[in-house]
Design an enzyme around this catalytic site. Sequence first.
Site, PDB file in Angstrom:
ATOM      1  N   SER A  82       0.843  -1.194   0.000  1.00  0.00           N
ATOM      2  CA  SER A  82       0.000   0.000   0.000  1.00  0.00           C
ATOM      3  C   SER A  82       0.878   1.244   0.000  1.00  0.00           C
ATOM      4  O   SER A  82       2.019   1.232   0.478  1.00  0.00           O
ATOM      5  CB  SER A  82      -0.913   0.005   1.228  1.00  0.00           C
ATOM      6  OG  SER A  82      -1.592   1.247   1.361  1.00  0.00           O
ATOM      7  N   TYR A 104      -2.615  -1.211   9.892  1.00  0.00           N
ATOM      8  CA  TYR A 104      -2.585  -1.453   8.445  1.00  0.00           C
ATOM      9  C   TYR A 104      -1.266  -0.965   7.853  1.00  0.00           C
ATOM     10  O   TYR A 104      -0.592  -1.683   7.106  1.00  0.00           O
ATOM     11  CB  TYR A 104      -3.765  -0.752   7.775  1.00  0.00           C
ATOM     12  CG  TYR A 104      -3.861  -1.022   6.293  1.00  0.00           C
ATOM     13  CD1 TYR A 104      -4.425  -2.207   5.816  1.00  0.00           C
ATOM     14  CD2 TYR A 104      -3.381  -0.103   5.369  1.00  0.00           C
ATOM     15  CE1 TYR A 104      -4.515  -2.465   4.458  1.00  0.00           C
ATOM     16  CE2 TYR A 104      -3.463  -0.353   4.006  1.00  0.00           C
ATOM     17  CZ  TYR A 104      -4.028  -1.523   3.557  1.00  0.00           C
ATOM     18  OH  TYR A 104      -4.099  -1.773   2.215  1.00  0.00           O
TER      19      TYR A 104
END
Length: 242
Positions: A82, A104
């Site tokens: 990401s 995350y």
Amino acid sequence: MRGLVAVQAPPLVSREVPPPRPSPGGRPAAPRATLQWFQSGYPCPPGDVGAVSAPLLPAQVRELEPLLGAGDSPRRLIWTSSRSARRANFRLEDVQHREGREPYSSSKYAVDLLSVALNRHGNGQGLFSSVVCPGTMLTNLTYGILPPFVWTLLMPFIWLMRFFANAFTLTPHNGAEALVWLFHQKPESLNPLTKYLSATTGLGSNYVTTEKMDLDENTAEQLYRHLLELERHVRATVRSAD
């Protein structure tokens, strides 16, 4: 190309799951993943199942070896990372990110580190690792964050933002651009310190851009060795429990 495996790594922290079904004796049967996690010394809160695959990524690679094939052809792993992977949100002393607030980001940074370490250890045996980022996609998971009518109001603005931010790929089809592009490249020619990102123009054209990963190779090696040790510990405790 033989042996292409794309891997979506889950966050390092635990997640809530429905309670397990009772066993024939009437007592709830603990999921095997929970048993493995507790025995490894990394307990999860009651009712949760540890996401074992992210802390045990090297073990995943070994389990995937039959699918990766053998021989002279290059074998490749492609990890989903990401743009939000940040060095500041990751600490080797807290791999599970139990003391942080950005699980995350931390887990995706761990994926970046491991990909670099796998290239260091695997390139000589024909195993190559790459990292992609699909961009911001609107999936069922995304739509579940807000009520449907809010998304209806936001959609025109989201589409407009693509003229200013190429990360808004919006659809899984667009988000897969970097993954498909990588499939057609020779893995030996790719930079192991580069992240490949799917991008979409305001008019909807897809392309691939690159980003140098902000990481330290020594940290990558330390994480790799830490996860190998964790894998050995988990395998030993599971064998003794069986």
